[in-house]
Design an enzyme around this catalytic site. Structure first.
Site, PDB file in Angstrom:
ATOM      1  N   CYS A   1      30.825  46.229  -7.064  1.00 32.72           N
ATOM      2  CA  CYS A   1      31.129  46.971  -5.839  1.00 32.72           C
ATOM      3  C   CYS A   1      30.240  46.477  -4.699  1.00 32.72           C
ATOM      4  CB  CYS A   1      30.899  48.471  -6.065  1.00 32.72           C
ATOM      5  SG  CYS A   1      31.351  49.478  -4.624  1.00 32.72           S
TER       6      CYS A   1
ATOM      7  N   ASP B   1      28.826  48.243  -2.619  1.00 34.91           N
ATOM      8  CA  ASP B   1      27.794  49.260  -2.353  1.00 34.91           C
ATOM      9  C   ASP B   1      26.392  48.640  -2.311  1.00 34.91           C
ATOM     10  OD1 ASP B   1      25.834  51.458  -2.902  1.00 34.91           O
ATOM     11  OD2 ASP B   1      27.659  52.660  -3.060  1.00 34.91           O
TER      12      ASP B   1
ATOM     13  N   ARG C   1      23.630  49.749  -2.906  1.00 34.51           N
ATOM     14  CA  ARG C   1      22.670  50.199  -3.929  1.00 34.51           C
ATOM     15  C   ARG C   1      22.876  49.527  -5.285  1.00 34.51           C
ATOM     16  NH1 ARG C   1      24.499  56.269  -3.233  1.00 34.51           N
ATOM     17  NH2 ARG C   1      26.442  55.080  -3.294  1.00 34.51           N
TER      18      ARG C   1
ATOM     19  N   HIS D   1      30.074  51.684 -10.587  1.00 36.19           N
ATOM     20  CA  HIS D   1      28.882  52.538 -10.570  1.00 36.19           C
ATOM     21  C   HIS D   1      29.299  53.982 -10.334  1.00 36.19           C
ATOM     22  CE1 HIS D   1      28.672  53.084  -6.098  1.00 36.19           C
ATOM     23  NE2 HIS D   1      29.442  52.009  -6.165  1.00 36.19           N
TER      24      HIS D   1
ATOM     25  N   CYS E   1      30.677  56.200  -6.957  1.00 39.21           N
ATOM     26  CA  CYS E   1      31.264  55.166  -6.093  1.00 39.21           C
ATOM     27  C   CYS E   1      32.065  55.803  -4.954  1.00 39.21           C
ATOM     28  CB  CYS E   1      32.168  54.256  -6.924  1.00 39.21           C
ATOM     29  SG  CYS E   1      32.894  52.905  -5.967  1.00 39.21           S
TER      30      CYS E   1
END
Ligand SMILES: [Zn+2]
Length: 210
Positions: free
Chosen positions: A42, A44, A46, A98, A101
């Protein structure tokens, strides 16, 4: 100092440190890449592939998009996949979602988000396929987390449907597929599904090769 300049400063420090530890570090790095892994994760911020896994530069070929999707018409993902499998000859492909998400959460709402609706539709389709199981989960967070896991399973399935993977297995290439989910709350990656080379392909998606 401007915000972005911090990145350039940090980069200089990193390069100096690498040279201090090994004066030939960049000679080797610039020579070639021979990664064993393709990471499809992803976008993302993080979930940084290398940092989570202790991978070093050169270890991992990386493709990231919103909610780690494998979409059969995505030329970007397919080009990465083809290059990773046919040229770099990676040994493992990791599809990594994750918990928590944002893409998956958004797909579970009825909000009109514009262009990204089309991308998130792929996750809604995963929900619909597993609606009986998901609708039975009362707790919203637990339901989202389960969809995150099922999404990873379906994206690994989508890899299986490509001729890129099927041809690789057909010529005996050692290439295993894995679906993982990363926990933002504990930092641990949970393996969800493994599909080693030669895993049976649902008949309608199977291609014959000469
Ligand atoms: Zn995400």
């Amino acid at each position: 100092m401007k915000l972005y300049q911090r990145l350039l400063e940090a980069n200089k420090e990193w390069a100096v440190k690498k040279l201090e530890l090994d004066e030939h570090y960049f000679d080797r790095l610039s020579a070639d890449q021979k990664p064993d892994f393709l990471w499809i994760g992803c976008s993302d911020s993080r979930v940084p592939a290398e940092e989570l896994t202790g991978a070093r530069p050169g270890d991992m070929f990386v493709h990231r998009n919103v909610a780690n999707l494998v979409v059969s018409t995505d030329m970007n993902m397919l080009s990465v996949l083809q290059y990773a499998v046919e040229v770099l000859k990676v040994r493992h492909i990791l599809v990594v979602g994750h918990y928590g998400c944002g893409g998956v959460k958004a797909a579970m709402t009825h909000q009109d988000l514009g262009l990204i609706n089309k991308w998130l539709r792929n996750i809604k389709d995963v929900y619909q396929k597993h609606a009986v199981e998901l609708d039975a989960i009362e707790d919203e967070t637990a339901r989202t987390n389960r969809l995150v896991e099922l999404n990873v399973v379906e994206q690994v399935n989508n890899l299986l449907k490509t001729t890129i993977i099927q041809k690789a297995w057909n010529r005996g290439q050692k290439l295993d597929l894995h679906g993982w989910v990363f926990g933002l709350n504990n930092g641990i990656i949970k393996p969800i599904v493994d599909m080693p080379a030669g895993t049976e392909i649902t008949d309608i998606y199977r291609y014959d090769f000469e």
